[in-house]
Design a protein around this motif. Structure first.
Motif, mmCIF file in Angstrom:
data_model
loop_
_atom_site.group_PDB
_atom_site.id
_atom_site.type_symbol
_atom_site.label_atom_id
_atom_site.label_comp_id
_atom_site.label_asym_id
_atom_site.label_seq_id
_atom_site.Cartn_x
_atom_site.Cartn_y
_atom_site.Cartn_z
ATOM 1 N N TYR A 1 83.144 -17.639 -76.160
ATOM 2 C CA TYR A 1 83.835 -18.926 -76.207
ATOM 3 C C TYR A 1 83.458 -19.694 -77.471
ATOM 4 O O TYR A 1 83.520 -20.915 -77.525
ATOM 5 C CB TYR A 1 83.491 -19.746 -74.961
ATOM 6 N N GLN B 1 84.955 -29.763 -67.573
ATOM 7 C CA GLN B 1 84.857 -30.949 -68.420
ATOM 8 C C GLN B 1 86.222 -31.590 -68.651
ATOM 9 O O GLN B 1 86.375 -32.796 -68.564
ATOM 10 C CB GLN B 1 84.231 -30.589 -69.786
ATOM 11 N N GLU B 2 87.212 -30.755 -68.932
ATOM 12 C CA GLU B 2 88.559 -31.259 -69.236
ATOM 13 C C GLU B 2 89.613 -30.434 -68.488
ATOM 14 O O GLU B 2 90.409 -29.713 -69.079
ATOM 15 C CB GLU B 2 88.823 -31.198 -70.745
ATOM 16 N N SER C 1 88.594 -25.723 -66.940
ATOM 17 C CA SER C 1 87.366 -26.320 -67.457
ATOM 18 C C SER C 1 86.919 -27.447 -66.530
ATOM 19 O O SER C 1 87.737 -28.251 -66.083
ATOM 20 C CB SER C 1 87.614 -26.878 -68.864
ATOM 21 N N LEU D 1 83.961 -22.256 -64.147
ATOM 22 C CA LEU D 1 85.365 -22.656 -64.201
ATOM 23 C C LEU D 1 85.899 -22.784 -62.790
ATOM 24 O O LEU D 1 85.641 -21.910 -61.941
ATOM 25 C CB LEU D 1 86.195 -21.615 -64.966
ATOM 26 N N PHE E 1 91.258 -21.388 -69.222
ATOM 27 C CA PHE E 1 90.915 -20.103 -69.825
ATOM 28 C C PHE E 1 91.600 -18.976 -69.043
ATOM 29 O O PHE E 1 91.372 -18.824 -67.841
ATOM 30 C CB PHE E 1 89.406 -19.882 -69.792
ATOM 31 N N LEU F 1 92.306 -28.186 -70.625
ATOM 32 C CA LEU F 1 91.630 -26.972 -71.092
ATOM 33 C C LEU F 1 91.490 -25.963 -69.962
ATOM 34 O O LEU F 1 90.881 -26.248 -68.920
ATOM 35 C CB LEU F 1 90.248 -27.314 -71.649
ATOM 36 N N PRO G 1 80.931 -17.788 -66.669
ATOM 37 C CA PRO G 1 81.513 -19.106 -66.944
ATOM 38 C C PRO G 1 81.637 -19.968 -65.693
ATOM 39 O O PRO G 1 81.933 -19.472 -64.610
ATOM 40 C CB PRO G 1 82.891 -18.765 -67.509
ATOM 41 N N PHE H 1 81.974 -27.740 -74.649
ATOM 42 C CA PHE H 1 83.051 -27.286 -73.771
ATOM 43 C C PHE H 1 82.951 -25.794 -73.450
ATOM 44 O O PHE H 1 83.849 -25.230 -72.827
ATOM 45 C CB PHE H 1 84.405 -27.592 -74.408
ATOM 46 N N ASP H 2 81.865 -25.163 -73.875
ATOM 47 C CA ASP H 2 81.644 -23.750 -73.579
ATOM 48 C C ASP H 2 81.281 -23.607 -72.096
ATOM 49 O O ASP H 2 80.239 -24.110 -71.664
ATOM 50 C CB ASP H 2 80.506 -23.205 -74.449
ATOM 51 N N PRO H 3 82.120 -22.952 -71.286
ATOM 52 C CA PRO H 3 81.843 -22.874 -69.841
ATOM 53 C C PRO H 3 80.654 -21.988 -69.504
ATOM 54 O O PRO H 3 80.236 -21.941 -68.345
ATOM 55 C CB PRO H 3 83.144 -22.315 -69.263
#
Length: 375
Positions: free
Chosen positions: A191, A230-231, A228, A222, A237, A235, A220, A198-200
């Motif tokens: 990532y 955070q966001e 994400s 998630l 994946f 965001l 991760p 923001f790296d899961p």
């Protein structure tokens, strides 16, 4: 995301004078003519690499520490993935939710019966026992078994260390001379394109890192292995959720779900609930990794498919379920409903019904065409 090769640590590798590469760099088998090649790992990449080297390399060794199921691409003249029907997946999902051990044993038994129907797996190859399909995927290959039978491909124990400039030692003490090591050991989720905040994977669970089956890969954090924490509204994946099923079909469904969440047609739980759901999921993944090597993106098929269809608004849960809508659809479209449940599990099914997204008018015709093509 899954582009960084996973290279194991091997004692004495700096002393090896032969060629060392990851399967990602393996392009032309003719470049290995007359060479003794050691393939490390037992995966689809390992099987493809070994079978491509036949007729080129002098000796082909496949070094592995655990077994695997080997399935053909076709059985009884049909692609094996045609055996995975919507009805079978729904039954499997129900059993996974309420009778997980029964579901696991039934799925493993079904897959092994398919293997044994098509191949005679010899004990000396050490392919059995294979890890449960709950945390692994089978090898899909028509040529691996014939290569093992002919002796052109040899199954050997796991790699212990480099013993000399052109030799390695296996875990049973055997020393073999080789010209090349090809790592078929998978990839790490990377990532690095993101800001570190923001790296899961920045807070990978210590329990995961310590688990034997984590294979030094990051886990991760998630929600639903997509959003994400955070966001979540900007965001996501793709490629971080997986179970034994066609991958691109899962990604297609995931993008539908994301679209409906971001449009406001579907909602996410509170931040606390998402964090709690991830913690529970990670506890489950870590428990699997105590028994065998586990892909960090593994999810529970039944709950994940139920969630993604609800979030995407495909209508599949309702129209192919056992509620009023499902029974009404079956009564009106009995023949077609049987095709949907017991025929090819075509991705067009997820565009057949109106829901939070508009249906595709050509979906029914595409489904019938796919099923008629194999009759």
């Amino acid at each position: 995301m899954n582009l960084v090769p996973k290279i194991p640590t091997l004692e004495g590798l700096d002393q090896f004078h032969g060629q060392v590469l990851h399967s990602q760099a393996f392009k032309d088998p003719s470049k290995f003519c007359g060479k003794d090649v050691l393939i490390v790992g037992l995966s689809n990449s390992a099987a493809d690499t070994a079978t491509q080297l036949k007729g080129h390399a002098r000796n082909i060794y496949v070094s592995h520490r655990q077994g695997a199921l080997v399935l053909p691409r076709y059985s009884d003249g049909r692609p094996i993935d045609h055996s995975l029907t919507m009805r079978l997946m729904m039954i499997q999902g129900f059993l996974n939710e309420y009778f997980p051990l029964v579901a696991e044993n039934a799925f493993n038994k079904f897959a092994k019966s398919l293997q044994d129907k098509n191949f005679n797996i010899r004990p000396e190859w050490n392919l059995s026992p294979a890890p449960s399909l709950k945390q692994s995927v089978p090898i899909i290959s028509d040529e691996l078994v014939s290569g093992l039978e002919s002796g052109k491909i040899r199954s050997v124990p796991a790699l212990r260390r480099v013993a000399g400039e052109m030799t390695v030692e296996l875990t049973d003490g055997t020393i073999i001379a080789i010209d090349c090591i090809i790592w078929c050991t998978g990839y790490k989720g990377d990532y690095g394109i993101l800001d570190g905040d923001f790296d899961p994977t920045r807070n990978t669970s210590p329990a995961w890192s310590a688990a034997p089956g984590s294979n030094e890969k990051p886990l991760p954090r998630l929600y639903q292995n997509l959003f994400s924490l955070q966001e979540p509204l900007s965001l996501v994946f793709l490629g971080a959720a997986a179970f034994p099923s066609p991958a691109f079909q899962l990604y297609d469904l995931a993008t539908m779900a994301v679209a409906q969440v971001w449009r406001g047609n579907s909602s996410l739980p509170s931040q606390e609930e998402m964090e709690r759901a991830v913690d529970t999921h990670h506890d489950w993944v870590c428990s699997l990794a105590q028994r065998a090597t586990v892909y960090p993106g593994i999810v529970k098929p039944g709950p994940w498919m139920t969630w993604v269809n609800d979030a995407a608004g495909t209508g599949v849960n309702e129209m192919l379920g056992y509620g009023i809508a499902g029974w009404t659809f079956w009564w009106r479209e009995k023949g077609f409903c049987e095709k949907l449940m017991d025929g090819i599990c075509s991705p067009h099914i997820y565009r057949l019904f109106d829901g939070k997204r508009k249906k595709w008018d050509g979906a029914k015709e595409a489904i019938l065409k796919a099923n008629n093509a194999i009759c």
